[in-house]
Design a protein around this motif. Structure first.
Motif, PDB file in Angstrom:
ATOM      1  N   ASN A  28      -5.324  49.050  -0.271  1.00 38.60           N
ATOM      2  CA  ASN A  28      -4.893  48.050  -1.259  1.00 38.60           C
ATOM      3  C   ASN A  28      -4.099  46.923  -0.597  1.00 38.60           C
ATOM      4  OD1 ASN A  28      -6.110  49.272  -3.495  1.00 38.60           O
ATOM      5  ND2 ASN A  28      -4.373  50.645  -3.778  1.00 38.60           N
ATOM      6  N   ALA A  29      -3.264  47.263   0.368  1.00 36.69           N
ATOM      7  CA  ALA A  29      -2.502  46.247   1.093  1.00 36.69           C
ATOM      8  C   ALA A  29      -3.445  45.329   1.867  1.00 36.69           C
ATOM      9  CB  ALA A  29      -1.499  46.918   2.032  1.00 36.69           C
ATOM     10  N   ASN A  30      -4.459  45.921   2.518  1.00 34.71           N
ATOM     11  CA  ASN A  30      -5.442  45.129   3.254  1.00 34.71           C
ATOM     12  C   ASN A  30      -6.230  44.212   2.321  1.00 34.71           C
ATOM     13  OD1 ASN A  30      -4.783  46.034   5.809  1.00 34.71           O
ATOM     14  ND2 ASN A  30      -6.395  47.559   5.890  1.00 34.71           N
ATOM     15  N   ALA A  31      -6.555  44.693   1.132  1.00 34.32           N
ATOM     16  CA  ALA A  31      -7.267  43.864   0.156  1.00 34.32           C
ATOM     17  C   ALA A  31      -6.429  42.653  -0.218  1.00 34.32           C
ATOM     18  CB  ALA A  31      -7.625  44.692  -1.080  1.00 34.32           C
ATOM     19  N   ALA A  32      -5.124  42.831  -0.330  1.00 37.95           N
ATOM     20  CA  ALA A  32      -4.244  41.695  -0.639  1.00 37.95           C
ATOM     21  C   ALA A  32      -4.288  40.658   0.483  1.00 37.95           C
ATOM     22  CB  ALA A  32      -2.807  42.184  -0.867  1.00 37.95           C
ATOM     23  N   ILE A  33      -4.272  41.110   1.737  1.00 37.43           N
ATOM     24  CA  ILE A  33      -4.353  40.170   2.861  1.00 37.43           C
ATOM     25  C   ILE A  33      -5.656  39.384   2.799  1.00 37.43           C
ATOM     26  CG2 ILE A  33      -4.625  39.990   5.365  1.00 37.43           C
ATOM     27  CD1 ILE A  33      -2.606  42.222   5.671  1.00 37.43           C
ATOM     28  N   ARG A  34      -6.762  40.066   2.531  1.00 32.72           N
ATOM     29  CA  ARG A  34      -8.067  39.381   2.460  1.00 32.72           C
ATOM     30  C   ARG A  34      -8.075  38.292   1.395  1.00 32.72           C
ATOM     31  NH1 ARG A  34     -10.001  44.723   2.881  1.00 32.72           N
ATOM     32  NH2 ARG A  34     -10.949  45.126   4.903  1.00 32.72           N
ATOM     33  N   ARG A  35      -7.316  38.509   0.323  1.00 35.67           N
ATOM     34  CA  ARG A  35      -7.233  37.522  -0.763  1.00 35.67           C
ATOM     35  C   ARG A  35      -6.232  36.409  -0.456  1.00 35.67           C
ATOM     36  NH1 ARG A  35      -6.498  42.261  -3.760  1.00 35.67           N
ATOM     37  NH2 ARG A  35      -4.312  41.697  -4.094  1.00 35.67           N
ATOM     38  N   GLY A  36      -5.506  36.546   0.653  1.00 37.57           N
ATOM     39  CA  GLY A  36      -4.463  35.569   0.965  1.00 37.57           C
ATOM     40  C   GLY A  36      -3.176  35.829   0.201  1.00 37.57           C
ATOM     41  N   ASP A  37      -3.015  37.034  -0.316  1.00 37.46           N
ATOM     42  CA  ASP A  37      -1.849  37.418  -1.114  1.00 37.46           C
ATOM     43  C   ASP A  37      -0.842  38.155  -0.230  1.00 37.46           C
ATOM     44  OD1 ASP A  37      -0.019  38.245  -3.006  1.00 37.46           O
ATOM     45  OD2 ASP A  37      -1.438  39.523  -4.108  1.00 37.46           O
ATOM     46  N   ASN A  38      -0.095  37.388   0.559  1.00 35.18           N
ATOM     47  CA  ASN A  38       0.872  38.002   1.473  1.00 35.18           C
ATOM     48  C   ASN A  38       1.940  38.791   0.728  1.00 35.18           C
ATOM     49  OD1 ASN A  38      -0.588  36.820   3.521  1.00 35.18           O
ATOM     50  ND2 ASN A  38       0.873  35.171   3.876  1.00 35.18           N
ATOM     51  N   GLU A  39       2.390  38.287  -0.413  1.00 38.17           N
ATOM     52  CA  GLU A  39       3.410  39.010  -1.178  1.00 38.17           C
ATOM     53  C   GLU A  39       2.857  40.318  -1.728  1.00 38.17           C
ATOM     54  OE1 GLU A  39       6.715  38.439  -1.332  1.00 38.17           O
ATOM     55  OE2 GLU A  39       6.268  36.839   0.097  1.00 38.17           O
ATOM     56  N   GLY A  40       1.573  40.312  -2.102  1.00 39.40           N
ATOM     57  CA  GLY A  40       0.926  41.549  -2.541  1.00 39.40           C
ATOM     58  C   GLY A  40       0.911  42.575  -1.429  1.00 39.40           C
ATOM     59  N   PHE A  41       0.640  42.129  -0.200  1.00 39.47           N
ATOM     60  CA  PHE A  41       0.689  43.016   0.962  1.00 39.47           C
ATOM     61  C   PHE A  41       2.110  43.542   1.161  1.00 39.47           C
ATOM     62  CE2 PHE A  41       1.867  43.526   5.388  1.00 39.47           C
ATOM     63  CZ  PHE A  41       0.970  44.487   5.814  1.00 39.47           C
ATOM     64  N   LEU A  42       3.072  42.647   1.134  1.00 37.84           N
ATOM     65  CA  LEU A  42       4.466  43.034   1.406  1.00 37.84           C
ATOM     66  C   LEU A  42       5.021  44.006   0.368  1.00 37.84           C
ATOM     67  CD1 LEU A  42       5.762  39.569   2.601  1.00 37.84           C
ATOM     68  CD2 LEU A  42       5.552  41.636   4.005  1.00 37.84           C
ATOM     69  N   ALA A  43       4.437  44.020  -0.819  1.00 35.76           N
ATOM     70  CA  ALA A  43       4.885  44.964  -1.852  1.00 35.76           C
ATOM     71  C   ALA A  43       4.650  46.411  -1.416  1.00 35.76           C
ATOM     72  CB  ALA A  43       4.160  44.680  -3.170  1.00 35.76           C
ATOM     73  N   PHE A  44       3.757  46.622  -0.462  1.00 37.58           N
ATOM     74  CA  PHE A  44       3.472  47.967   0.042  1.00 37.58           C
ATOM     75  C   PHE A  44       4.368  48.349   1.224  1.00 37.58           C
ATOM     76  CE2 PHE A  44      -0.383  46.840  -2.192  1.00 37.58           C
ATOM     77  CZ  PHE A  44      -0.686  48.003  -2.864  1.00 37.58           C
ATOM     78  N   CYS A  45       5.236  47.423   1.665  1.00 40.13           N
ATOM     79  CA  CYS A  45       6.087  47.650   2.837  1.00 40.13           C
ATOM     80  C   CYS A  45       7.517  47.975   2.429  1.00 40.13           C
ATOM     81  CB  CYS A  45       6.126  46.387   3.718  1.00 40.13           C
ATOM     82  SG  CYS A  45       4.538  45.930   4.424  1.00 40.13           S
ATOM     83  N   THR A  46       8.206  48.716   3.291  1.00 42.32           N
ATOM     84  CA  THR A  46       9.631  48.950   3.095  1.00 42.32           C
ATOM     85  C   THR A  46      10.390  47.671   3.451  1.00 42.32           C
ATOM     86  OG1 THR A  46       9.938  49.736   5.364  1.00 42.32           O
ATOM     87  CG2 THR A  46       9.436  51.410   3.671  1.00 42.32           C
ATOM     88  N   GLU A  47      11.607  47.538   2.972  1.00 47.21           N
ATOM     89  CA  GLU A  47      12.425  46.362   3.309  1.00 47.21           C
ATOM     90  C   GLU A  47      12.684  46.273   4.807  1.00 47.21           C
ATOM     91  OE1 GLU A  47      13.476  43.702   1.498  1.00 47.21           O
ATOM     92  OE2 GLU A  47      12.279  44.537  -0.141  1.00 47.21           O
ATOM     93  N   ASP A  48      12.805  47.425   5.468  1.00 45.86           N
ATOM     94  CA  ASP A  48      13.134  47.439   6.894  1.00 45.86           C
ATOM     95  C   ASP A  48      11.899  47.680   7.770  1.00 45.86           C
ATOM     96  OD1 ASP A  48      12.719  50.098   6.192  1.00 45.86           O
ATOM     97  OD2 ASP A  48      14.394  50.846   7.373  1.00 45.86           O
ATOM     98  N   VAL A  49      10.725  47.288   7.270  1.00 44.32           N
ATOM     99  CA  VAL A  49       9.478  47.500   8.017  1.00 44.32           C
ATOM    100  C   VAL A  49       9.612  46.932   9.432  1.00 44.32           C
ATOM    101  CG1 VAL A  49       8.402  45.360   7.153  1.00 44.32           C
ATOM    102  CG2 VAL A  49       6.958  47.246   7.949  1.00 44.32           C
ATOM    103  N   GLN A  50       9.047  47.641  10.378  1.00 42.74           N
ATOM    104  CA  GLN A  50       9.016  47.170  11.764  1.00 42.74           C
ATOM    105  C   GLN A  50       7.554  47.004  12.159  1.00 42.74           C
ATOM    106  OE1 GLN A  50      10.245  49.635  15.265  1.00 42.74           O
ATOM    107  NE2 GLN A  50      11.749  47.989  15.492  1.00 42.74           N
TER     108      GLN A  50
END
Length: 115
Positions: A11-33
């Motif tokens: 689902n995160a990858n699908a957001a990137i393909r759509r150009g939805d960076n915020e949609g991708f980031l919603a799947f990440c922790t605040e402290d993502v590395q």
């Protein structure tokens, strides 16, 4: 848990393909590395947001050929095409190793080899 993590990455990858960076980031922790092996390491969601804003002005095109999950790790192997600073397409083979924490993507080790 492994299947849930695989679905989250898909689902995160699908957001990137759509150009939805915020949609991708919603799947990440605040402290993502986010580490590109042999390159830079981004610490935190804001750093990833800035990097994506600068580097994904045109959404990358990519295919995942293999997706493997075990415990809190999900490994995606595939090919990605991005645009360089001059607007030329650059195609690379990649392997992303994601570590999940509490259902969110917490750490990335990206291995990217330009073809």
């Amino acid at each position: 848990m492994s299947e849930r993590n695989k679905a989250a990455l898909q689902n995160a990858n699908a957001a990137i393909r759509r150009g939805d960076n915020e949609g991708f980031l919603a799947f990440c922790t605040e402290d993502v590395q986010w580490t590109t092996v042999g390159g830079e390491t981004l610490d935190g969601k804001q750093a990833v947001r800035q990097w994506m804003g600068a580097n994904y002005t045109t959404p990358p095109q990519f295919t995942v050929t293999d997706l493997v999950a075990e415990g809190d790790l999900v490994v995606a192997i595939g090919e990605i095409t991005t645009s360089d600073e001059a607007g030329n397409e650059v195609t690379s083979a990649y392997s992303d190793v994601w570590r999940f924490r509490d259902g969110r993507m917490a750490e990335l080790r990206a291995f990217v080899v330009e073809r």
